[in-house]
Design a protein around this motif. Structure first.
Motif, short mmCIF file in Angstrom:
data_model
loop_
_atom_site.label_atom_id
_atom_site.label_comp_id
_atom_site.label_asym_id
_atom_site.label_seq_id
_atom_site.Cartn_x
_atom_site.Cartn_y
_atom_site.Cartn_z
N PRO A 1 -0.15 2.54 5.37
CA PRO A 1 -1.59 2.77 4.49
C PRO A 1 -1.18 3.57 3.40
O PRO A 1 -2.01 2.86 2.88
CB PRO A 1 -2.54 3.18 5.80
N GLU A 2 -0.70 3.82 3.30
CA GLU A 2 -0.23 4.26 2.48
C GLU A 2 0.02 3.64 0.96
O GLU A 2 0.35 3.91 0.16
CB GLU A 2 1.41 5.71 2.63
N VAL A 3 0.98 2.75 1.59
CA VAL A 3 1.49 2.06 0.92
C VAL A 3 0.15 1.40 0.21
O VAL A 3 -0.75 0.68 -1.69
CB VAL A 3 2.00 0.07 0.66
N ALA A 4 -1.19 1.11 0.78
CA ALA A 4 -2.53 0.64 0.15
C ALA A 4 -2.97 1.21 -0.42
O ALA A 4 -4.20 1.10 -1.32
CB ALA A 4 -3.11 0.31 1.04
N ALA A 5 -2.82 2.94 -0.31
CA ALA A 5 -3.19 3.78 -0.70
C ALA A 5 -2.72 3.54 -2.76
O ALA A 5 -3.56 3.55 -3.93
CB ALA A 5 -3.33 5.28 -0.45
N ASP A 6 -1.36 3.79 -2.56
CA ASP A 6 -0.59 3.11 -4.08
C ASP A 6 -1.23 2.85 -4.53
O ASP A 6 -1.46 2.08 -5.85
CB ASP A 6 0.88 3.10 -3.63
N LEU A 7 -1.38 0.64 -4.10
CA LEU A 7 -2.26 -0.08 -4.54
C LEU A 7 -3.77 0.20 -5.28
O LEU A 7 -3.31 -0.16 -6.14
CB LEU A 7 -2.18 -1.27 -3.55
N LEU A 8 -4.16 0.70 -4.20
CA LEU A 8 -5.25 1.00 -5.10
C LEU A 8 -5.14 1.30 -6.44
O LEU A 8 -5.91 1.81 -7.60
CB LEU A 8 -6.42 2.33 -4.16
N MET A 9 -4.42 2.88 -6.07
CA MET A 9 -4.06 4.11 -7.47
C MET A 9 -3.63 2.43 -8.54
O MET A 9 -4.17 2.83 -9.77
CB MET A 9 -2.98 4.52 -7.15
N LEU A 10 -3.12 1.50 -8.37
CA LEU A 10 -2.69 0.82 -9.16
C LEU A 10 -3.41 -0.33 -9.59
O LEU A 10 -3.50 -1.61 -11.03
CB LEU A 10 -1.06 0.48 -9.22
N GLY A 11 -4.62 0.11 -9.22
CA GLY A 11 -5.90 -0.78 -9.76
C GLY A 11 -6.22 -2.34 -8.51
O GLY A 11 -7.59 -2.73 -8.51
N VAL A 12 -5.83 -1.96 -7.51
CA VAL A 12 -6.12 -3.21 -6.57
C VAL A 12 -6.91 -2.72 -5.79
O VAL A 12 -7.16 -1.49 -5.76
CB VAL A 12 -4.73 -3.45 -5.63
N THR A 13 -8.09 -3.59 -5.38
CA THR A 13 -9.85 -2.88 -4.93
C THR A 13 -9.64 -3.48 -3.08
O THR A 13 -10.77 -2.95 -2.44
CB THR A 13 -10.60 -3.74 -5.61
N ASP A 14 -8.77 -5.02 -3.12
CA ASP A 14 -9.40 -5.73 -1.90
C ASP A 14 -7.63 -5.72 -0.93
O ASP A 14 -7.01 -6.36 -1.46
CB ASP A 14 -9.70 -7.03 -2.57
N PHE A 15 -7.63 -5.19 0.07
CA PHE A 15 -6.92 -5.77 0.83
C PHE A 15 -6.81 -6.52 1.78
O PHE A 15 -7.78 -6.48 2.88
CB PHE A 15 -6.67 -3.73 1.25
N GLY A 16 -5.78 -7.23 2.65
CA GLY A 16 -6.11 -8.21 3.88
C GLY A 16 -5.10 -7.42 4.75
O GLY A 16 -4.29 -6.86 5.45
N GLU A 17 -5.96 -7.72 6.11
CA GLU A 17 -5.65 -7.23 7.55
C GLU A 17 -5.63 -8.44 8.69
O GLU A 17 -6.43 -8.80 8.61
CB GLU A 17 -5.47 -5.51 7.81
N ASN A 18 -4.44 -8.88 9.57
CA ASN A 18 -4.18 -9.78 10.13
C ASN A 18 -4.69 -9.27 11.50
O ASN A 18 -5.60 -10.25 11.97
CB ASN A 18 -3.57 -11.18 10.19
N ARG A 19 -4.39 -8.43 11.71
CA ARG A 19 -5.55 -7.85 12.97
C ARG A 19 -6.09 -6.79 13.16
O ARG A 19 -5.97 -5.83 12.69
CB ARG A 19 -3.81 -7.07 13.70
N PRO A 20 -7.58 -7.14 13.90
CA PRO A 20 -8.40 -5.86 13.88
C PRO A 20 -8.46 -4.47 13.73
O PRO A 20 -8.40 -4.09 13.24
CB PRO A 20 -9.23 -6.77 14.88
N GLN A 21 -7.26 -4.24 14.98
CA GLN A 21 -6.98 -3.10 15.29
C GLN A 21 -6.16 -2.88 14.05
O GLN A 21 -6.08 -1.08 13.93
CB GLN A 21 -6.12 -2.54 16.21
N GLU A 22 -5.29 -2.99 13.57
CA GLU A 22 -4.45 -2.55 12.13
C GLU A 22 -5.83 -2.59 11.02
O GLU A 22 -5.38 -1.65 10.64
CB GLU A 22 -3.46 -3.47 11.54
#
Ligand SMILES: *Cc1c(COP(=O)(O)O)cnc(C)c1O
Length: 235
Positions: free
Chosen positions: A44-65
């Motif tokens: 998730p730290e990578v998602a946090a980095d992307l969020l900081m860079l302006g990405v707003t939307d994230f996709g996961e293919n497994r519900p638990q993840e």
């Protein structure tokens, strides 16, 4: 910025340029396509980095993840893009902005029942198998019109569009017929649902290998994993 953030910024820049060029070729406004960063292979730290860079939307293919990463990055908009088991609907509803992968009438019923129980509206896409591969999940294109009566009976679930996965291929042009097919299925469903609270404005199609073709064929949500977050340097 650390090395990983530098790499992400560079890749994001390239992806945005490619999205913009594909939109221009298709005569579409650049803001008509939303990038969904698929973070299934990274922490998730990578998602946090992307969020900081302006990405707003994230996709996961497994519900638990999705549950796990949405807890770490709660300001992201989290999309479920893979199969949803009915016993995982309850925990997914409060966390998912959009469920892209409704692939059976039973799942649609289960999502509606839980959404009513939680008194919560939820947006969904119907997954359609446009590639003709037996192994693929999703409704067959000719099954979709038969869902209209069920959709019109929904109280908390709102259909927002369709999703498809093209067959994997080295040649992105091979994906074009499947993407075009999804557009045709969407057009028919849009007419059938006109005047209802449901819309068929969203087309979730296109991955790292074929997103430009998908944009040319009308994608509004592209789901990119490898080209953004594959093989990242250590921070
Ligand atoms: C993994 C995945 C993607 C992203 O695929 P890439 O080729 O890595 O961009 C997109 N959609 C779904 C449903 C996925 O599972």
């Amino acid at each position: 910025m650390n090395a990983r953030q530098e790499a992400l910024a560079q890749r994001l820049h390239t992806v945005r340029l490619r999205m913009k060029a594909a939109c221009a070729r298709a005569g579409r406004p650049t803001d008509s396509v939303t990038l969904v960063a698929v973070t299934k292979t990274v922490e998730p730290e990578v998602a946090a980095d992307l969020l900081m860079l302006g990405v707003t939307d994230f996709g996961e293919n497994r519900p638990q993840e999705l549950w796990r990463k949405a807890a770490v990055v709660p300001t992201g908009r989290w999309h479920l893009i893979g199969h949803l088991q009915r016993n995982k609907v309850d925990r997914t509803l409060p966390l998912a902005t959009l469920i892209h992968s409704v692939d059976s009438p039973r799942l649609l019923d289960a999502i509606e029942a839980e959404a009513v129980r939680q008194n919560r509206g939820v947006g969904v896409l119907l997954e359609v198998n446009c590639s003709g591969e037996d192994a693929k999940q999703g409704f067959e294109p000719d099954q979709v019109p038969g869902l209209v009566d069920k959709i019109l009976g929904l109280k908390q679930v709102r259909v927002r569009g369709l999703m498809t996965m093209a067959a994997l291929s080295e040649d992105p042009e091979k994906a074009r017929p499947a993407f075009r097919r999804l557009g045709t299925v969407a057009e028919t469903l849009r007419k059938a649902l006109a005047g209802s609270p449901h819309t068929v404005d969203e087309l979730s199609m296109g991955m790292s290998g074929d997103f430009e073709v998908a944009i040319e064929e009308g994608a509004t949500l592209i789901r990119l994993g490898t080209t953004l977050v594959g093989d990242l340097p250590n921070p």
